[in-house]
Every structure is written in C-alpha cells, then in structure tokens.
Scaffold this motif. Structure first.
Motif, PDB file in Angstrom:
ATOM      1  N   GLY A   1      -6.863  11.565   3.003  1.00 15.29           N
ATOM      2  CA  GLY A   1      -7.174  12.871   2.422  1.00 15.29           C
ATOM      3  C   GLY A   1      -7.727  13.843   3.450  1.00 15.29           C
ATOM      4  N   GLN A   2      -8.370  13.277   4.493  1.00 12.44           N
ATOM      5  CA  GLN A   2      -8.927  14.127   5.565  1.00 12.44           C
ATOM      6  C   GLN A   2      -8.118  13.977   6.847  1.00 12.44           C
ATOM      7  OE1 GLN A   2     -13.145  13.203   6.200  1.00 12.44           O
ATOM      8  NE2 GLN A   2     -13.126  12.191   4.206  1.00 12.44           N
ATOM      9  N   ARG A   3      -7.610  12.749   7.090  1.00 14.50           N
ATOM     10  CA  ARG A   3      -6.909  12.429   8.338  1.00 14.50           C
ATOM     11  C   ARG A   3      -5.441  12.812   8.222  1.00 14.50           C
ATOM     12  NH1 ARG A   3      -4.733   6.838  10.751  1.00 14.50           N
ATOM     13  NH2 ARG A   3      -4.386   6.271   8.591  1.00 14.50           N
ATOM     14  N   GLN A   4      -4.951  13.646   9.121  1.00 16.84           N
ATOM     15  CA  GLN A   4      -3.534  14.024   9.191  1.00 16.84           C
ATOM     16  C   GLN A   4      -2.901  14.180   7.791  1.00 16.84           C
ATOM     17  OE1 GLN A   4      -2.621  10.669  12.141  1.00 16.84           O
ATOM     18  NE2 GLN A   4      -1.396  12.353  12.942  1.00 16.84           N
ATOM     19  N   PRO A   5      -3.412  15.119   6.977  1.00 18.40           N
ATOM     20  CA  PRO A   5      -2.879  15.251   5.611  1.00 18.40           C
ATOM     21  C   PRO A   5      -1.396  15.598   5.576  1.00 18.40           C
ATOM     22  CG  PRO A   5      -4.386  17.055   6.150  1.00 18.40           C
ATOM     23  CD  PRO A   5      -4.507  16.056   7.251  1.00 18.40           C
ATOM     24  N   GLU A   6      -0.889  16.185   6.678  1.00 16.75           N
ATOM     25  CA  GLU A   6       0.544  16.506   6.727  1.00 16.75           C
ATOM     26  C   GLU A   6       1.381  15.217   6.750  1.00 16.75           C
ATOM     27  OE1 GLU A   6      -1.665  16.905   9.064  1.00 16.75           O
ATOM     28  OE2 GLU A   6      -0.882  16.069  10.922  1.00 16.75           O
ATOM     29  N   ILE A   7       0.766  14.119   7.180  1.00 21.41           N
ATOM     30  CA  ILE A   7       1.466  12.825   7.196  1.00 21.41           C
ATOM     31  C   ILE A   7       1.073  11.971   5.995  1.00 21.41           C
ATOM     32  CG2 ILE A   7       1.689  10.614   8.432  1.00 21.41           C
ATOM     33  CD1 ILE A   7       1.464  12.178  11.040  1.00 21.41           C
ATOM     34  N   TYR A   8      -0.240  11.913   5.716  1.00 18.47           N
ATOM     35  CA  TYR A   8      -0.730  10.964   4.707  1.00 18.47           C
ATOM     36  C   TYR A   8      -1.078  11.601   3.368  1.00 18.47           C
ATOM     37  CZ  TYR A   8      -1.034   7.911   8.775  1.00 18.47           C
ATOM     38  OH  TYR A   8      -0.731   7.171   9.883  1.00 18.47           O
ATOM     39  N   GLY A   9      -1.003  12.929   3.286  1.00 20.72           N
ATOM     40  CA  GLY A   9      -1.281  13.597   2.022  1.00 20.72           C
ATOM     41  C   GLY A   9      -2.759  13.909   1.816  1.00 20.72           C
ATOM     42  N   ARG A  10      -3.052  14.465   0.668  1.00 22.28           N
ATOM     43  CA  ARG A  10      -4.409  14.955   0.363  1.00 22.28           C
ATOM     44  C   ARG A  10      -5.197  13.999  -0.529  1.00 22.28           C
ATOM     45  NH1 ARG A  10      -6.043  19.132   3.464  1.00 22.28           N
ATOM     46  NH2 ARG A  10      -4.251  20.371   4.064  1.00 22.28           N
ATOM     47  N   GLU A  11      -4.537  12.990  -1.050  1.00 25.95           N
ATOM     48  CA  GLU A  11      -5.264  12.063  -1.923  1.00 25.95           C
ATOM     49  C   GLU A  11      -6.222  11.199  -1.110  1.00 25.95           C
ATOM     50  OE1 GLU A  11      -2.536  10.298  -5.270  1.00 25.95           O
ATOM     51  OE2 GLU A  11      -1.397  11.007  -3.554  1.00 25.95           O
ATOM     52  N   THR A  12      -7.342  10.883  -1.709  1.00 24.72           N
ATOM     53  CA  THR A  12      -8.337  10.046  -1.041  1.00 24.72           C
ATOM     54  C   THR A  12      -8.083   8.570  -1.376  1.00 24.72           C
ATOM     55  OG1 THR A  12      -9.861  10.088  -2.891  1.00 24.72           O
ATOM     56  CG2 THR A  12     -10.033  11.904  -1.288  1.00 24.72           C
ATOM     57  N   LEU A  13      -8.806   7.702  -0.676  1.00 24.88           N
ATOM     58  CA  LEU A  13      -8.686   6.268  -0.970  1.00 24.88           C
ATOM     59  C   LEU A  13      -9.206   5.970  -2.380  1.00 24.88           C
ATOM     60  CD1 LEU A  13      -7.707   3.656   0.453  1.00 24.88           C
ATOM     61  CD2 LEU A  13     -10.119   3.201   0.975  1.00 24.88           C
ATOM     62  N   ALA A  14     -10.215   6.726  -2.806  1.00 18.91           N
ATOM     63  CA  ALA A  14     -10.719   6.549  -4.184  1.00 18.91           C
ATOM     64  C   ALA A  14      -9.621   6.903  -5.188  1.00 18.91           C
ATOM     65  CB  ALA A  14     -11.954   7.421  -4.407  1.00 18.91           C
ATOM     66  N   ASP A  15      -8.820   7.926  -4.874  1.00 19.48           N
ATOM     67  CA  ASP A  15      -7.685   8.266  -5.747  1.00 19.48           C
ATOM     68  C   ASP A  15      -6.678   7.101  -5.793  1.00 19.48           C
ATOM     69  OD1 ASP A  15      -8.672  10.861  -6.186  1.00 19.48           O
ATOM     70  OD2 ASP A  15      -7.570  11.685  -4.472  1.00 19.48           O
ATOM     71  N   VAL A  16      -6.437   6.497  -4.628  1.00 21.17           N
ATOM     72  CA  VAL A  16      -5.483   5.381  -4.571  1.00 21.17           C
ATOM     73  C   VAL A  16      -6.020   4.206  -5.376  1.00 21.17           C
ATOM     74  CG1 VAL A  16      -4.301   3.731  -3.051  1.00 21.17           C
ATOM     75  CG2 VAL A  16      -4.587   6.105  -2.317  1.00 21.17           C
ATOM     76  N   GLU A  17      -7.315   3.961  -5.253  1.00 17.26           N
ATOM     77  CA  GLU A  17      -7.913   2.854  -6.019  1.00 17.26           C
ATOM     78  C   GLU A  17      -7.757   3.111  -7.524  1.00 17.26           C
ATOM     79  OE1 GLU A  17     -11.915   1.772  -4.969  1.00 17.26           O
ATOM     80  OE2 GLU A  17     -12.006   0.280  -6.588  1.00 17.26           O
ATOM     81  N   ALA A  18      -8.015   4.348  -7.945  1.00 23.69           N
ATOM     82  CA  ALA A  18      -7.889   4.684  -9.377  1.00 23.69           C
ATOM     83  C   ALA A  18      -6.438   4.505  -9.836  1.00 23.69           C
ATOM     84  CB  ALA A  18      -8.368   6.111  -9.612  1.00 23.69           C
ATOM     85  N   LEU A  19      -5.504   4.924  -8.976  1.00 24.91           N
ATOM     86  CA  LEU A  19      -4.076   4.773  -9.273  1.00 24.91           C
ATOM     87  C   LEU A  19      -3.722   3.295  -9.452  1.00 24.91           C
ATOM     88  CD1 LEU A  19      -1.541   6.737  -9.159  1.00 24.91           C
ATOM     89  CD2 LEU A  19      -1.287   6.011  -6.769  1.00 24.91           C
ATOM     90  N   CYS A  20      -4.225   2.469  -8.542  1.00 24.20           N
ATOM     91  CA  CYS A  20      -3.937   1.023  -8.605  1.00 24.20           C
ATOM     92  C   CYS A  20      -4.557   0.392  -9.846  1.00 24.20           C
ATOM     93  CB  CYS A  20      -4.460   0.323  -7.348  1.00 24.20           C
ATOM     94  SG  CYS A  20      -3.502   0.688  -5.870  1.00 24.20           S
ATOM     95  N   ARG A  21      -5.768   0.804 -10.181  1.00 24.38           N
ATOM     96  CA  ARG A  21      -6.425   0.225 -11.363  1.00 24.38           C
ATOM     97  C   ARG A  21      -5.672   0.620 -12.642  1.00 24.38           C
ATOM     98  NH1 ARG A  21     -10.231  -2.693  -9.766  1.00 24.38           N
ATOM     99  NH2 ARG A  21     -11.375  -2.210  -7.875  1.00 24.38           N
ATOM    100  N   ALA A  22      -5.221   1.881 -12.692  1.00 27.23           N
ATOM    101  CA  ALA A  22      -4.476   2.343 -13.874  1.00 27.23           C
ATOM    102  C   ALA A  22      -3.161   1.572 -13.995  1.00 27.23           C
ATOM    103  CB  ALA A  22      -4.225   3.844 -13.782  1.00 27.23           C
ATOM    104  N   GLU A  23      -2.451   1.440 -12.884  1.00 23.38           N
ATOM    105  CA  GLU A  23      -1.166   0.734 -12.910  1.00 23.38           C
ATOM    106  C   GLU A  23      -1.379  -0.750 -13.185  1.00 23.38           C
ATOM    107  OE1 GLU A  23       1.600   2.227 -13.075  1.00 23.38           O
ATOM    108  OE2 GLU A  23       2.934   0.492 -12.976  1.00 23.38           O
ATOM    109  N   GLY A  24      -2.412  -1.324 -12.569  1.00 21.02           N
ATOM    110  CA  GLY A  24      -2.748  -2.721 -12.820  1.00 21.02           C
ATOM    111  C   GLY A  24      -3.013  -2.955 -14.301  1.00 21.02           C
ATOM    112  N   GLY A  25      -3.735  -2.034 -14.914  1.00 18.45           N
ATOM    113  CA  GLY A  25      -4.034  -2.150 -16.347  1.00 18.45           C
ATOM    114  C   GLY A  25      -2.752  -2.153 -17.175  1.00 18.45           C
ATOM    115  N   ARG A  26      -1.834  -1.263 -16.809  1.00 20.99           N
ATOM    116  CA  ARG A  26      -0.549  -1.189 -17.528  1.00 20.99           C
ATOM    117  C   ARG A  26       0.254  -2.480 -17.379  1.00 20.99           C
ATOM    118  NH1 ARG A  26      -0.475   4.345 -16.677  1.00 20.99           N
ATOM    119  NH2 ARG A  26       0.025   4.124 -14.484  1.00 20.99           N
ATOM    120  N   LEU A  27       0.155  -3.079 -16.192  1.00 16.47           N
ATOM    121  CA  LEU A  27       0.976  -4.261 -15.886  1.00 16.47           C
ATOM    122  C   LEU A  27       0.291  -5.574 -16.259  1.00 16.47           C
ATOM    123  CD1 LEU A  27       2.085  -3.072 -12.332  1.00 16.47           C
ATOM    124  CD2 LEU A  27       3.605  -3.325 -14.302  1.00 16.47           C
TER     125      LEU A  27
END
Ligand code: DQA
Length: 149
Positions: A18-44
């Motif tokens: 989210g802070q490092r090279q956002p043009e390559i890695y995007g603006r989402e933070t690691l906390a956003d990724v964790e939330a995404l994984c938890r939501a998807e994990g819950g679905r699966l």
C-alpha cells in the motif's frame, strides 16, 4: 464442522503493502489482504492463519508449525522467492498442497525475478493478479484439500 486450516504466509517488505511501489503492488494494505483472505476463507469453509515476516527463520518456523496442523499453504515469499533454498526445503517437508502467490507479474519484471526456488515444489503459481491472487490461491487450496479429505 471443524474447518480445514490453511496458512497464508507473506515474506519481507509485504508489511509495506500500500505504501511500497503502489504502481506495482497497488494501494491495498496487508491488513486489507488479511481481511480478504478471512472473508474468502469463511466462504470456503477454511480457517486461515495469516502471517507476515521480514525474517526468513520465522517463515520457516511457520511452515514447520503447519506440518502439524494445516491442510495447505498459500505463500508469497516475496524477495525470498528468488533466494531461499531453506524455505524450499521447509515446504518440501510439508505434505499438503502449496500455492505460490505473487501480486505482480514477476515474469514481466527484472530477470532475477523470473527464477523461483519455490515454484518447483508448488502445486500452482499465481502471479500478476494483484491481491486477488490470494483469493484464487485459497479457492485452489479448498479444491485440493477437499479432494484429499
Ligand atoms: C512479489 C514479487 C517479488 O519479486 C518481490 O521481491 C516482492 C513481492 C510479489 O508479490 O509480486 O517483494 O513476491
């Protein structure tokens, strides 16, 4: 029903997502990724243990821990992808499926990023889909671990 547990492991510098090279890695933070994984994990129906470290030994220790209690591992080894025989060895000692994830398309970048120690052990490699790659990795782990159980 007890859900199957999977580990989502992240290597060095991904704490700066989210802070490092956002043009390559995007603006989402690691906390956003964790939330995404938890939501998807819950679905699966997957329990998700989510970790990040800048220290190689910590990632190795989590892979060892996963040997005892995890059905599968999704791992973005970050810079260790291209350097770490020790992470490869730890993954070889893990019996379940492993999916390698990269946020960026490493094959479109510098030649040193085209080499991965982990790919030879991974059931699949996901690169260039941004943080959505983690969702794909969990979906694949759900399929692969279902087939085994
Ligand atoms: C990365 C790609 C690696 O080459 C790099 O060292 C990273 C992140 C990715 O997610 O695109 O830190 O694994």
């Amino acid at each position: 029903m007890v859900s199957r547990l999977v580990y989502v492991l992240n290597g060095p510098n991904l704490n700066l997502l989210g802070q490092r090279q956002p043009e390559i890695y995007g603006r989402e933070t690691l906390a956003d990724v964790e939330a995404l994984c938890r939501a998807e994990g819950g679905r699966l129906g997957l329990g998700v243990r989510f970790h990040q470290s800048n220290r190689e030994y910590e990632i190795i220790d989590w892979i060892h821990e996963a040997r005892g209690d995890a059905a599968g591992i999704a791992i973005n080894p970050a810079g260790f992808t291209h350097t770490s025989v020790s992470i490869l060895d730890a993954l070889i000692a893990f019996d379940g499926p492993v999916i390698e994830v990269h946020i960026s398309n490493v094959h479109r970048r510098e030649p040193f990023r085209h080499q991965s120690y982990v790919s030879g052990r991974a059931e699949g490699v996901i690169a260039g889909f941004g943080t959505q790659g983690y969702v794909f990795a969990l979906q694949r782990l759900a399929t692969l671990t279902e087939a085994r159980s």
